[in-house]
Structures are given as C-alpha cells and as structure tokens.
Design a protein around this motif. Structure first.
Motif, PDB file in Angstrom:
ATOM      1  N   VAL A  43     -74.506 -54.116 -28.203  1.00 45.23           N
ATOM      2  CA  VAL A  43     -73.612 -53.162 -28.841  1.00 45.23           C
ATOM      3  C   VAL A  43     -72.368 -53.910 -29.317  1.00 45.23           C
ATOM      4  CG1 VAL A  43     -72.239 -51.084 -28.469  1.00 45.23           C
ATOM      5  CG2 VAL A  43     -74.416 -51.357 -27.282  1.00 45.23           C
ATOM      6  N   ALA A  44     -71.904 -53.587 -30.504  1.00 42.72           N
ATOM      7  CA  ALA A  44     -70.655 -54.174 -31.009  1.00 42.72           C
ATOM      8  C   ALA A  44     -69.508 -53.261 -30.605  1.00 42.72           C
ATOM      9  CB  ALA A  44     -70.703 -54.325 -32.515  1.00 42.72           C
ATOM     10  N   ILE A  45     -68.613 -53.797 -29.832  1.00 44.29           N
ATOM     11  CA  ILE A  45     -67.462 -53.035 -29.357  1.00 44.29           C
ATOM     12  C   ILE A  45     -66.230 -53.528 -30.104  1.00 44.29           C
ATOM     13  CG2 ILE A  45     -65.989 -52.538 -27.382  1.00 44.29           C
ATOM     14  CD1 ILE A  45     -68.440 -52.988 -25.621  1.00 44.29           C
ATOM     15  N   HIS A  46     -65.485 -52.624 -30.675  1.00 49.62           N
ATOM     16  CA  HIS A  46     -64.263 -52.992 -31.390  1.00 49.62           C
ATOM     17  C   HIS A  46     -63.058 -52.708 -30.499  1.00 49.62           C
ATOM     18  CE1 HIS A  46     -66.238 -53.746 -35.216  1.00 49.62           C
ATOM     19  NE2 HIS A  46     -67.043 -52.774 -34.866  1.00 49.62           N
ATOM     20  N   PHE A  47     -62.253 -53.719 -30.310  1.00 46.85           N
ATOM     21  CA  PHE A  47     -61.060 -53.566 -29.507  1.00 46.85           C
ATOM     22  C   PHE A  47     -60.005 -54.543 -29.998  1.00 46.85           C
ATOM     23  CE2 PHE A  47     -62.854 -57.262 -27.601  1.00 46.85           C
ATOM     24  CZ  PHE A  47     -61.800 -57.953 -27.048  1.00 46.85           C
ATOM     25  N   THR A  48     -58.798 -54.286 -29.599  1.00 47.29           N
ATOM     26  CA  THR A  48     -57.713 -55.223 -29.839  1.00 47.29           C
ATOM     27  C   THR A  48     -57.119 -55.562 -28.489  1.00 47.29           C
ATOM     28  OG1 THR A  48     -57.199 -54.321 -32.004  1.00 47.29           O
ATOM     29  CG2 THR A  48     -55.464 -55.568 -30.912  1.00 47.29           C
ATOM     30  N   PRO A  49     -57.073 -56.831 -28.140  1.00 50.31           N
ATOM     31  CA  PRO A  49     -56.399 -57.193 -26.896  1.00 50.31           C
ATOM     32  C   PRO A  49     -54.927 -56.775 -26.959  1.00 50.31           C
ATOM     33  CG  PRO A  49     -57.682 -59.022 -27.720  1.00 50.31           C
ATOM     34  CD  PRO A  49     -57.640 -57.988 -28.811  1.00 50.31           C
ATOM     35  N   ALA A  50     -54.401 -56.356 -25.847  1.00 47.87           N
ATOM     36  CA  ALA A  50     -52.987 -55.992 -25.747  1.00 47.87           C
ATOM     37  C   ALA A  50     -52.313 -57.111 -24.953  1.00 47.87           C
ATOM     38  CB  ALA A  50     -52.839 -54.645 -25.053  1.00 47.87           C
ATOM     39  N   TYR A  51     -51.565 -57.950 -25.642  1.00 51.44           N
ATOM     40  CA  TYR A  51     -51.002 -59.156 -25.031  1.00 51.44           C
ATOM     41  C   TYR A  51     -49.678 -58.870 -24.325  1.00 51.44           C
ATOM     42  CZ  TYR A  51     -54.316 -61.254 -28.280  1.00 51.44           C
ATOM     43  OH  TYR A  51     -55.442 -61.582 -28.982  1.00 51.44           O
ATOM     44  N   ASP A  52     -49.636 -59.170 -23.023  1.00 54.55           N
ATOM     45  CA  ASP A  52     -48.376 -59.065 -22.288  1.00 54.55           C
ATOM     46  C   ASP A  52     -47.656 -60.409 -22.356  1.00 54.55           C
ATOM     47  OD1 ASP A  52     -48.972 -60.693 -19.744  1.00 54.55           O
ATOM     48  OD2 ASP A  52     -50.617 -59.239 -19.722  1.00 54.55           O
ATOM     49  N   LEU A  53     -46.389 -60.422 -21.965  1.00 54.38           N
ATOM     50  CA  LEU A  53     -45.562 -61.627 -22.111  1.00 54.38           C
ATOM     51  C   LEU A  53     -46.095 -62.788 -21.289  1.00 54.38           C
ATOM     52  CD1 LEU A  53     -43.086 -62.912 -23.397  1.00 54.38           C
ATOM     53  CD2 LEU A  53     -41.726 -62.037 -21.492  1.00 54.38           C
ATOM     54  N   GLY A  54     -46.529 -62.537 -20.072  1.00 52.87           N
ATOM     55  CA  GLY A  54     -47.052 -63.619 -19.234  1.00 52.87           C
ATOM     56  C   GLY A  54     -48.247 -64.305 -19.875  1.00 52.87           C
ATOM     57  N   TYR A  55     -49.172 -63.518 -20.421  1.00 48.69           N
ATOM     58  CA  TYR A  55     -50.356 -64.077 -21.075  1.00 48.69           C
ATOM     59  C   TYR A  55     -49.941 -64.920 -22.283  1.00 48.69           C
ATOM     60  CZ  TYR A  55     -54.918 -64.376 -23.336  1.00 48.69           C
ATOM     61  OH  TYR A  55     -56.067 -64.842 -23.920  1.00 48.69           O
ATOM     62  N   LEU A  56     -49.039 -64.381 -23.100  1.00 51.92           N
ATOM     63  CA  LEU A  56     -48.601 -65.105 -24.295  1.00 51.92           C
ATOM     64  C   LEU A  56     -47.938 -66.427 -23.936  1.00 51.92           C
ATOM     65  CD1 LEU A  56     -47.241 -62.094 -26.342  1.00 51.92           C
ATOM     66  CD2 LEU A  56     -49.250 -63.481 -26.906  1.00 51.92           C
ATOM     67  N   LEU A  57     -47.092 -66.422 -22.928  1.00 59.72           N
ATOM     68  CA  LEU A  57     -46.411 -67.658 -22.538  1.00 59.72           C
ATOM     69  C   LEU A  57     -47.382 -68.686 -21.961  1.00 59.72           C
ATOM     70  CD1 LEU A  57     -43.051 -66.324 -21.081  1.00 59.72           C
ATOM     71  CD2 LEU A  57     -43.444 -67.455 -23.286  1.00 59.72           C
ATOM     72  N   ARG A  58     -48.446 -68.232 -21.312  1.00 59.69           N
ATOM     73  CA  ARG A  58     -49.457 -69.170 -20.821  1.00 59.69           C
ATOM     74  C   ARG A  58     -50.252 -69.783 -21.967  1.00 59.69           C
ATOM     75  NH1 ARG A  58     -49.742 -65.148 -16.990  1.00 59.69           N
ATOM     76  NH2 ARG A  58     -51.620 -64.202 -17.883  1.00 59.69           N
ATOM     77  N   LYS A  59     -50.421 -69.058 -23.058  1.00 65.93           N
ATOM     78  CA  LYS A  59     -51.192 -69.545 -24.201  1.00 65.93           C
ATOM     79  C   LYS A  59     -50.357 -70.376 -25.174  1.00 65.93           C
ATOM     80  CE  LYS A  59     -55.381 -67.876 -23.759  1.00 65.93           C
ATOM     81  NZ  LYS A  59     -56.551 -68.753 -23.828  1.00 65.93           N
ATOM     82  N   LEU A  60     -49.068 -70.093 -25.254  1.00 65.67           N
ATOM     83  CA  LEU A  60     -48.193 -70.850 -26.157  1.00 65.67           C
ATOM     84  C   LEU A  60     -47.949 -72.248 -25.597  1.00 65.67           C
ATOM     85  CD1 LEU A  60     -45.749 -67.983 -27.110  1.00 65.67           C
ATOM     86  CD2 LEU A  60     -47.173 -69.280 -28.706  1.00 65.67           C
ATOM     87  N   PRO A  61     -47.544 -73.189 -26.442  1.00 61.96           N
ATOM     88  CA  PRO A  61     -47.321 -74.563 -25.966  1.00 61.96           C
ATOM     89  C   PRO A  61     -46.257 -74.620 -24.871  1.00 61.96           C
ATOM     90  CG  PRO A  61     -47.259 -74.483 -28.374  1.00 61.96           C
ATOM     91  CD  PRO A  61     -47.294 -73.064 -27.887  1.00 61.96           C
ATOM     92  N   ALA A  62     -46.418 -75.601 -23.985  1.00 63.21           N
ATOM     93  CA  ALA A  62     -45.426 -75.821 -22.927  1.00 63.21           C
ATOM     94  C   ALA A  62     -44.055 -76.016 -23.563  1.00 63.21           C
ATOM     95  CB  ALA A  62     -45.812 -77.045 -22.113  1.00 63.21           C
ATOM     96  N   GLY A  63     -43.060 -75.482 -22.921  1.00 66.49           N
ATOM     97  CA  GLY A  63     -41.707 -75.594 -23.445  1.00 66.49           C
ATOM     98  C   GLY A  63     -41.283 -74.439 -24.313  1.00 66.49           C
ATOM     99  N   THR A  64     -42.160 -73.445 -24.508  1.00 64.88           N
ATOM    100  CA  THR A  64     -41.792 -72.251 -25.267  1.00 64.88           C
ATOM    101  C   THR A  64     -40.811 -71.436 -24.426  1.00 64.88           C
ATOM    102  OG1 THR A  64     -43.911 -72.179 -26.409  1.00 64.88           O
ATOM    103  CG2 THR A  64     -42.667 -70.131 -26.317  1.00 64.88           C
ATOM    104  N   ASN A  65     -39.777 -70.927 -25.057  1.00 65.18           N
ATOM    105  CA  ASN A  65     -38.736 -70.176 -24.358  1.00 65.18           C
ATOM    106  C   ASN A  65     -38.524 -68.806 -24.995  1.00 65.18           C
ATOM    107  OD1 ASN A  65     -37.553 -72.259 -22.473  1.00 65.18           O
ATOM    108  ND2 ASN A  65     -37.496 -73.348 -24.417  1.00 65.18           N
ATOM    109  N   VAL A  66     -38.113 -67.851 -24.176  1.00 63.18           N
ATOM    110  CA  VAL A  66     -37.743 -66.517 -24.652  1.00 63.18           C
ATOM    111  C   VAL A  66     -36.374 -66.195 -24.081  1.00 63.18           C
ATOM    112  CG1 VAL A  66     -38.335 -64.067 -24.684  1.00 63.18           C
ATOM    113  CG2 VAL A  66     -40.148 -65.763 -24.601  1.00 63.18           C
ATOM    114  N   VAL A  67     -35.464 -65.746 -24.956  1.00 64.70           N
ATOM    115  CA  VAL A  67     -34.130 -65.360 -24.500  1.00 64.70           C
ATOM    116  C   VAL A  67     -33.740 -64.024 -25.112  1.00 64.70           C
ATOM    117  CG1 VAL A  67     -33.323 -67.725 -24.156  1.00 64.70           C
ATOM    118  CG2 VAL A  67     -32.956 -66.595 -26.349  1.00 64.70           C
TER     119      VAL A  67
END
Length: 120
Positions: A43-67
């Motif tokens: 079955v083809a399921i259509h969804f959009t992942p909902a990205y939380d901040l922790g997940y995004l920071l783990r995927k972004l390059p080391a040294g990424t900062n948010v202020v």
C-alpha cells in the motif's frame, strides 16, 4: 511537541528523505509515497514527517546553532576552517526555532551542502 510548519515539513521531506520521529497523514498525492506491506498487499501511504527541533539539530551539520532574538529565532551554520578564517555562513530566521531550523536545512539542501537520504 512543537514541530516545523506543515509547508516547511513537506518541502524538507521532498529534499531530504528524512522520515522524522512524528508524521502528519494527508491526501497530498504529489509527495512521494512510502510503500508499506500489510497482509501481503503493498500500500502507498502518503504522509509528511513532522520535524521537531531535536531531530532537525541531529540531522543538520555539527556546529549548527539556534538563538532567540527576543522577537523570533535564527538558526545558522558556519562552514569552513575557523583557524584560517575561511568560512561561509548560512542562516535562516523564523517565528519558531523549528521553522528556523527547517528553513536552514532546506537552504543547505538547495545549495548542495546536504544530500538526500534514501527513504528509511
């Protein structure tokens, strides 16, 4: 749990292939489906992942900062060698830290600094 906006999540999913830790199910068949097997039927399921901040920071390059600037949020990444002072700065701002991080990820994909992952 706070997550990036649906529109940013849709765009980032198409660029990245990141499945995230949360999902929003939808009827948007323009996005790539995730094929799932259920009782010997694919079955083809259509969804959009909902990205939380922790997940995004783990995927972004080391040294990424948010202020927080007090009014909004800024997420940035500095690419280069700090010793030789040859660096490139990439950043994005938004009303939430999740949206700022998602916008930065989108920019880095469009610039070719991040590569799409195969669907997990």
């Amino acid at each position: 749990m706070n997550v990036a906006s649906l529109e940013l999540c849709k765009e980032l999913y198409e660029l990245s292939g990141w499945t995230g830790t949360h999902a929003v199910w939808h009827d948007d068949t323009t996005l790539s489906p995730l094929a799932c097997e259920y009782e010997d039927i694919t079955v083809a399921i259509h969804f959009t992942p909902a990205y939380d901040l922790g997940y995004l920071l783990r995927k972004l390059p080391a040294g990424t900062n948010v202020v927080s600037t007090g009014e909004d949020y800024h997420c940035w990444y500095q690419d280069g060698d700090a010793v030789s002072e040859v660096t490139d700065d990439y950043g994005a701002g938004a009303d939430t830290p999740e949206d700022a991080a998602a916008k930065l990820a989108i920019e880095l994909f469009k610039l070719g600094l991040l590569n799409k992952e195969p669907y997990e």
